[in-house]
Scaffold this motif. Structure first.
Motif, short mmCIF file in Angstrom:
data_model
loop_
_atom_site.label_atom_id
_atom_site.label_comp_id
_atom_site.label_asym_id
_atom_site.label_seq_id
_atom_site.Cartn_x
_atom_site.Cartn_y
_atom_site.Cartn_z
N ALA A 1 13.73 7.78 -8.94
CA ALA A 1 14.12 9.22 -8.69
C ALA A 1 13.56 9.53 -10.03
O ALA A 1 13.19 10.74 -10.30
N LEU A 2 14.42 9.11 -10.93
CA LEU A 2 14.29 9.66 -12.53
C LEU A 2 12.96 9.23 -13.07
O LEU A 2 12.22 10.15 -13.51
N VAL A 3 12.21 8.33 -12.76
CA VAL A 3 10.86 8.18 -13.09
C VAL A 3 9.99 9.18 -12.60
O VAL A 3 9.22 9.44 -13.13
N LEU A 4 10.18 9.45 -11.37
CA LEU A 4 9.22 10.50 -10.64
C LEU A 4 9.52 11.72 -11.09
O LEU A 4 8.55 12.64 -11.56
N LEU B 1 13.93 14.05 -5.03
CA LEU B 1 14.25 12.77 -5.54
C LEU B 1 15.46 12.90 -6.59
O LEU B 1 16.38 12.37 -6.47
N PHE B 2 15.22 14.04 -7.30
CA PHE B 2 16.21 14.19 -8.39
C PHE B 2 17.52 14.45 -7.63
O PHE B 2 18.68 13.90 -8.31
N ALA B 3 17.62 15.25 -6.81
CA ALA B 3 18.95 15.62 -6.10
C ALA B 3 19.38 14.56 -5.36
O ALA B 3 20.50 14.49 -5.41
N ALA C 1 1.08 -1.06 0.08
CA ALA C 1 0.00 -0.02 -0.18
C ALA C 1 0.80 1.09 0.04
O ALA C 1 0.52 2.27 -0.71
N ALA C 2 2.04 1.16 0.86
CA ALA C 2 2.94 2.37 0.96
C ALA C 2 3.32 2.76 -0.62
O ALA C 2 3.51 3.81 -0.99
N ILE C 3 3.90 1.50 -1.45
CA ILE C 3 4.57 1.88 -2.59
C ILE C 3 3.35 2.32 -3.64
O ILE C 3 3.78 3.25 -4.30
N GLU C 4 2.21 1.87 -3.58
CA GLU C 4 1.24 2.45 -4.39
C GLU C 4 1.00 3.75 -3.94
O GLU C 4 1.14 4.58 -4.91
N ALA C 5 0.85 4.03 -2.78
CA ALA C 5 0.47 5.59 -2.62
C ALA C 5 1.70 6.64 -2.57
O ALA C 5 1.48 7.60 -3.03
N LEU C 6 2.90 6.03 -2.26
CA LEU C 6 3.94 6.88 -2.34
C LEU C 6 4.50 7.23 -3.64
O LEU C 6 5.12 8.28 -3.84
N ILE C 7 4.43 6.00 -4.46
CA ILE C 7 5.28 5.94 -5.72
C ILE C 7 4.32 6.00 -6.92
O ILE C 7 4.19 6.74 -7.82
N LEU C 8 3.61 4.90 -6.96
CA LEU C 8 2.79 4.54 -8.18
C LEU C 8 1.87 5.80 -8.12
O LEU C 8 1.72 6.11 -9.45
N LYS C 9 1.06 6.19 -7.26
CA LYS C 9 -0.05 7.33 -7.39
C LYS C 9 0.60 8.39 -8.33
O LYS C 9 -0.22 9.26 -8.65
#
Lengths: 275, 638, 402
Positions: free
Chosen positions: B606-609, C6-8, B86-94
């Motif tokens: 990081a790059l994806v986000l 995140l980039f940093a 859930a954390a991965i979904e909410a923090l990253i994928l969302k």
């Protein structure tokens, strides 16, 4: 008038539902024919069978004298049938000009070339189509960002780029302001009058139907219940009954409320929904 | 084989199927609803096993000689992993739902890398075999055989989970929402479903199932660091074979695979017309063979409704901008630096750049297929590997090096044309899985067909001629060929064919109504893309002095996808940027930290986000810079 | 906003990799080491410690040729191509004196071929494949660890002694398992003569379907079992086989089953009575090993695994070669490798000039459970030199290099 398109005994089922049963009618060269009927009458199915997206379970489609049912949509398109979709469909990732250019390339059978240089996006033909559609200002805009009405105009330009002898227009006026729909339909009828292009269009807006059609074909639950000149159709009791007993309003009384309301005001690059 | 033994083998198949179903059920839920190709699902399974192991040990002290410790450990593992999911979904994928769906795959790949290193750091490198479950560690006699009680328990659990999930999906509001979302995303949106909450909930539920499945596997196998990759491909096969989002489908598919495997093992070697066919060898890929056969007959899987959407279709199409003056100057600058690279930075820079160029070509070939063509491929390594093996065989047969470089793309294109012909009815995620099946079947063939492929060791001694033996010289050749091929691919993207391909991706029905032969163009894209990938494979073989099954394996296909998405699915310089970024990152990180997988994973995330449209999309870069500047300004104001 | 941070972070992370190696007083001799640390951590984490111990011991005594040793280690991620790239980097940028390491056979062969192409010494530490020194042997490659052939041969005498005729063979389906199976069959036929039957059950590496495999083996009614499984596959096989009674009244041989890396996870479920090769570190009573054990435990507060011995001995081999050559020149190193004698925790081993194989052996014994742990009992050290084919056979097996 010789028939360019002839449907005879078309039947198409979806599981237990019969969308078309024994549909027969014809469209003459240069003729503007409206295909009307309540929602679910089978209008779009009829278009999809004509353009090859669906195969009929029985019956035949003849175009310019030759059987075309069972052929692939692209083959039928190349024979000279162009179409629009209920939800105007354009090539979302391209500019208007690029989209038209690719439609022109397809007509000229250049669409598969990958060793003959880049796609030409500036030519007299393309400029002509852009101008004819009245979208010069939008020529370099990406299609996915077009407004609903603009997307319809661009789609019509895509169809015209194929130099069709028959155009199938699926609810061309839906979702347009009265002015816009009149402009669009005048364009279509001018095409029919000047270049002899036949037009078969489905429509809910009765002002459009009775204002522009040479002839009206009425579908109800997959059956042709009437086929004749607009005046005869307006007078027909059968047709009135099909529209749930509502008498068909006079052309100038309908206004914007006569048609189904279009979806959101923004055009979409998504695929049209079939069925 | 006696009837009794046949029956017991069926039971064995059932037990493996149960285990598989428990993992795949979670995946099919997540996949069905969110359409996320969640590579981290195998990691959830692995983390579940480790957490279950630790919890089991801790609880065993509290409840000695009681089953309770085990069951509590299973629930703990499920709960912990559900929280992680859930954390991965909410923090990253969302944050990246609006991006192409393959970008989410890339992000979950980053998570997979991090999870693997996290497990290594927390539990160490040694396998962790869980204790046997008190009361369930024995056997029961069945038809004269001893059948482990736990296998029967596992079957019962799978049936119970099946029933519970079915009731949940059929009888509850949550289930209605899940099914609506799985069957029609637009409709679900129109129904006013709070997608954000639903997605998080589904992720938590799917992760719970994976975590619990991991802990439930402990009585049969030790928790180990290879579990994630061992299970993920099979779980996807079950999901797709059964039909996306279909729990009954997953159940039947798991059963089909489990039983087929058990029967292959039971049958042993059989003689057919003097040829010995060792059926147990097939167990390596039997799930892919089964899936491929089913998809060719039923393109949407066993229980799946035909899905029109491809993994890339739901997001707003990005325009491929024809390279202008800036791009031309950039290309010239890159070419100049590339030419001077060995002189400026030494031989190793040339070696690294050779790898980057080959990876860029491989990625660019995938861009033609997936970017322009809208056909995602999870098995693009197939063409790379075919090219590499073909080049090696040509040289070993005594033909010159140049012949090998010509033959490799041709062979790859021919195989691809045949594949394109067979797979023409299959589209979207199913096409992607079919390419994976092909790559896996070829990979397995490469492992088994030792006289031709050298088996698991591969073929060695495949070096370029003496004049090119120096890495700097070979680099120059690679530069010339890859630059030409990359420019050719860019040029192709703006030919009528390239536009047609994108038109067919954007609106296939519109394209066909305009007289475009969509199917034919797609088939051409497949073999054309394969030819370029084949050339990349050949160049790779000669740069490494050999070729092995790894050239066909899943990680290589995944690398191509990750590089493509990092660089930008629709960016002209995307493949080069993505290949350079990932190759350089790995090369650098691998030598600076033991946990370089995790470091790579963090960098990918990081790059994806930061650049959801890819690092080579100028707009994306500019946006990010603007945002950073704005953030700095805001902070300065405060 | 999270994105800029995140980039940093990504930039910082990447930047940290670029830190330059610190300078040392005496110019160190660099050894280039390549391994599959991510793929086989159970073996290679102790291996790394073993290397560390050897380097520290050597440097504490003044290094080699008056220079300290430095290991430049690279992770190849289990991909031969990446291993070759690492080898290129180590030779061209790090200027290492020699290459060493590798675990998997395909990686070992790829690096070996690279060594031949770039003319650099390669000391293959662990890969078991026979091809490394025989079919694909070359002048630049030397192998430390006993090969698949040797380890299998070490088990054959006991297998012959059982007098069993019908053998079930279960193996991971790739080169190592296939070679072990072939060697076992050939040597059994050579020693035990006619009337032997072999039933094979190949399993996909890391993905054994234990229930079905054990059941199939039971249905084959073998007299005895020969396995070359290891790692998680072995653990699953053991558990399922014990439960279903496969091992009852059947002698079982497992090629690597006594190695702590694979034996220890089984704990009290270690299959008693199995014949294995391995490393009983707790019971080897030789001065060399006692010293190694004490030093290792003192340094790491952990017991050594077989990987520790291999890592330790590989570094000792490199040091011995450089010392003998009085140089880091490849030609001189190669000359020094021939008949090089190296002191290892298993005693002195010799690198044979004839096929570049060291005579390092393995311990052969049977498994038992003591204090809830699997141990090897009744073991003896099988010296590698006694389990290699006669010289004329070796010459035939190694066509390219002779």
């Amino acid at each position: 008038m010789t028939a360019i398109l002839e449907l005879s005994g078309l039947t198409r089922r979806f599981g237990g539902v019969t969308a078309l049963r024994g549909v027969s009618f014809a469209v003459g060269e240069g003729e503007l024919v409206a295909l009307i009927g309540p929602n679910g009458a089978g209008k779009t199915t009829c278009f999809n069978v004509i353009d090859g997206t669906l195969r009929p379970d029985a019956g035949a489609v003849r175009f310019a004298g030759a059987r075309i049912d069972g052929l692939a949509p692209e083959t039928i398109a190349r024979r000279g049938i162009g179409r629009t979709f209920q939800v105007a469909s354009t090539f979302g990732s391209m500019t208007v000009r690029e989209g038209i250019a690719i439609a022109v390339a397809a007509r000229e059978r250049r669409d598969g070339r990958f060793a003959s240089g880049p796609l030409a996006t500036h030519s007299a033909a393309i400029d002509g189509l852009v101008a004819a559609a009245g979208v010069e200002a939008l020529a370099d805009q990406q299609c996915s960002t077009l407004a609903w009405g603009d997307a319809k105009r661009v789609e019509l330009a895509l169809v015209r780029a194929g130099s069709p002898r028959l155009m199938l227009l699926d609810e061309p006026a839906a979702g347009l302001e009265p002015d816009a729909r009149r402009i669009l339909m005048r364009e279509a009828s001018a095409l029919a009058r000047s270049e002899g292009v036949a037009v078969l269009f489905s429509e809910h807006a009765m002002d459009v139907v009775f204002g522009f059609a040479d002839r009206v074909v009425v579908l109800d639950r997959g059956i042709v219940i009437a086929d004749g000149p607009p005046s005869a159709i307006r007078a027909s009791a059968t047709v009135a009954e099909a529209y749930l007993g509502t008498p068909i309003p006079a052309p100038d009384a309908t206004g914007a409320g006569g048609g189904v309301s279009g979806p959101a005001a923004r055009g979409s690059a998504r695929e049209p929904r079939q069925g | 084989m006696s009837l009794a033994s046949f029956a017991i083998q069926l039971l064995n198949g059932l037990a493996s199927a149960s285990s598989l179903f428990l993992v795949a059920a979670g995946l099919t839920l997540i996949f069905g609803v969110t359409r996320i190709v969640n590579f981290a699902h195998g990691s959830f399974f692995m983390l579940g096993a480790y957490v279950g192991w630790s919890a089991g040990h801790a609880l065993a002290a509290a409840f000695p000689a009681s089953q309770l410790a085990f069951w509590l450990a299973v629930l703990t593992a499920g709960a912990v992993v559900a929280a992680i999911g859930a954390a991965i979904e909410a923090l990253i994928l969302k944050r990246i739902y609006a991006a192409p769906e393959l970008l989410q795959l890339t992000a979950t790949f980053g998570v997979l890398l991090i999870a693997g290193d996290a497990a290594l750091a927390l539990w160490g490198p040694e396998d962790r075999l869980g204790p046997r479950v008190p009361g369930l560690s024995g056997v029961v006699p069945v038809m004269g055989y001893r059948v482990p009680v736990y296998e029967l328990v596992l079957i019962a659990i799978a049936v119970a989970v099946f029933v519970v999930l079915t009731v949940l999906l059929r009888r509850t509001r949550f289930g209605v929402l899940v099914r609506a979302a799985a069957e029609n995303r637009e409709l679900a949106g129109a129904l006013g479903i709070d997608q954000a909450k639903l997605y998080t909930a589904v992720f938590a539920l799917g992760s719970f199932l994976a975590g619990a499945a991991g802990a439930l596997a402990l009585p049969r196998e030790p928790a180990n660091l290879a579990m994630d990759l061992a299970v993920i491909a099979d779980a996807f096969v079950v999901t797709v074979l059964g039909g996306l989002g279909s729990i009954p489908g997953a159940f039947v598919a798991a059963l089909a695979i489990g039983v087929t495997k058990a029967l292959c093992i039971a049958a042993g070697s059989i003689d057919i017309g003097g040829m010995t066919l060792a059926l147990p060898r097939l167990t390596r890929v039997i799930e892919f063979i089964v899936m491929a056969l089913v998809l060719l007959v039923r393109p949407a899987g066993l229980f799946g409704a035909p899905v029109a959407s491809t993994p890339t279709a739901a997001h707003e199409p990005t325009r491929l901008v024809p390279p202008g003056r800036v791009a031309a100057w950039a290309a010239i600058a890159i070419a100049l630096v590339a030419l001077l690279l060995p002189a400026l930075f030494g031989t190793y820079a040339a070696v690294l750049a050779t790898d980057i160029l080959i990876a860029a070509l491989f990625t660019a070939s995938l861009q033609l297929l997936t970017g322009s063509g809208g056909m995602a491929s999870f098995g693009h390594a197939a063409w790379f590997g075919i090219g590499a093996y073909a080049a090696a065989r040509v040289v070993l047969a005594g033909y010159p090096f140049a012949v090998a470089l010509v033959a490799a793309p041709i062979v790859a294109a021919i195989v691809a044309a045949a594949f394109a012909g067979v797979s023409s009815r299959v589209s979207g995620i199913h096409f992607a899985m079919l390419t994976l099946a092909l790559a896996q079947i070829l990979w397995s063939a490469a492992l088994d067909w030792t006289p031709v492929t050298g088996g698991s060791n591969g073929l060695i001694g495949i070096w370029p001629p003496t004049a090119l033996a120096d890495p700097s010289h070979y680099y120059m050749l690679t530069l010339a060929l890859c630059a030409t091929a990359l420019l050719a691919l860019v040029a192709i993207a703006f030919t009528p064919f390239g536009y047609t391909l994108r038109a067919s991706r954007d609106a296939p029905l519109r394209a066909r109504a305009s007289g475009i032969a969509v199917g034919k163009r797609r088939r051409e894209a497949i073999w054309l893309s394969a030819a370029f990938a084949g050339l990349a494979g050949a160049l790779y073989a000669f740069s490494k002095g050999g070729v092995g099954p790894d050239s066909l394996a899943i990680p290589r296909s995944v690398d191509a996808l990750v590089m493509l998405l990092l660089g930008g699915l629709s960016a002209v310089f995307g493949p080069l940027a993505g290949a350079a970024a990932l190759t350089w990152l790995q090369d650098t990180l691998a030598r600076s930290t033991e946990y370089w997988h995790a470091a790579t994973g963090v960098a990918i995330l990081a790059l994806v986000l930061a650049f959801p449209d890819g690092i080579a999309t100028l707009g994306s870069v500019a946006r990010t810079l603007r945002r950073s500047a704005a953030a700095v300004r805001r902070r300065a104001v405060r | 906003m999270l994105r800029p941070f995140l980039f940093a972070a990504a930039v910082a992370l990447v930047g940290s990799g670029a830190v330059a190696p610190h300078a040392t007083l005496a110019q160190p001799i660099r050894l280039g080491e390549i391994n599959e640390y991510k793929q086989f951590p159970a073996f290679l984490a102790p291996y790394r410690k073993g290397m560390q111990l050897a380097v520290d011991e050597i440097n504490a005594k003044g290094g080699v040729l008056g220079r300290p040793l430095e290991i430049v280690s690279r992770d190849d991620n289990g991909v031969p191509g990446d291993a070759v790239r690492a080898a290129e980097e180590l030779t061209t940028r790090e200027h290492v004196a020699l290459l060493m390491g590798t675990f998997a056979s395909n990686i070992g062969l790829a690096v070996s071929d690279f060594a031949r192409q770039r003319k650099v010494l390669f000391i293959a530490a662990e890969p078991l494949t026979d091809k490394l020194v025989w079919q694909d042997g070359n002048a630049y490659t030397w192998r430390l660890r006993a090969s698949t052939y040797m380890q299998t041969a070490m088990l054959v005498p006991d297998a012959v002694k059982t007098g069993k005729k019908r053998w079930a063979i279960v193996y991971p389906n790739y080169e190592y398992g296939q070679a072990a199976t072939e060697t076992f069959k050939q040597q059994m036929i050579a020693r035990a003569g006619s009337g032997l039957e072999f039933i094979e059950q190949p399993v996909p590496l890391g993905k054994i379907d234990p229930g079905a495999v054990v059941q199939a083996l039971i249905d084959d009614h073998p007299d005895a079992i020969f396995s070359s499984l290891f790692g998680p596959d072995l653990a699953r096989f053991v558990r399922e086989g014990e439960l279903r009674g496969l091992f009852k009244n059947r002698p079982v041989f497992d090629l690597l089953g006594g190695e702590p890396e694979y034996l220890d996870p089984l704990k009290d479920e270690a299959p008693a009575g199995w014949y294995v090769t391995g490393y009983p570190w707790y019971a080897i009573d030789t001065p060399e090993h006692r010293a190694f054990l004490a030093a290792y435990q003192a340094k790491f507060d952990d017991y050594p695994r077989l990987g520790s011995v291999v890592g330790y001995s590989a570094v000792k081999t490199a040091a011995a070669a450089i010392a003998r050559a009085h140089s880091t020149d490849t030609a001189k190193l190669l000359a020094a490798m021939a008949n090089l004698k190296v002191a290892t925790p298993f005693g002195e081993v010799t690198f044979r000039a004839i096929d570049h194989q060291s005579t390092m052996g393995a311990f052969v014994g049977r498994l038992a459970v003591r204090d809830g742990k699997g141990v090897m009992v009744d073991f003896h050290y099988a010296d590698g030199k006694d389990y290699l084919p006669p010289d004329d056979v070796v010459r035939r097996l190694r066509p390219a290099a002779h």
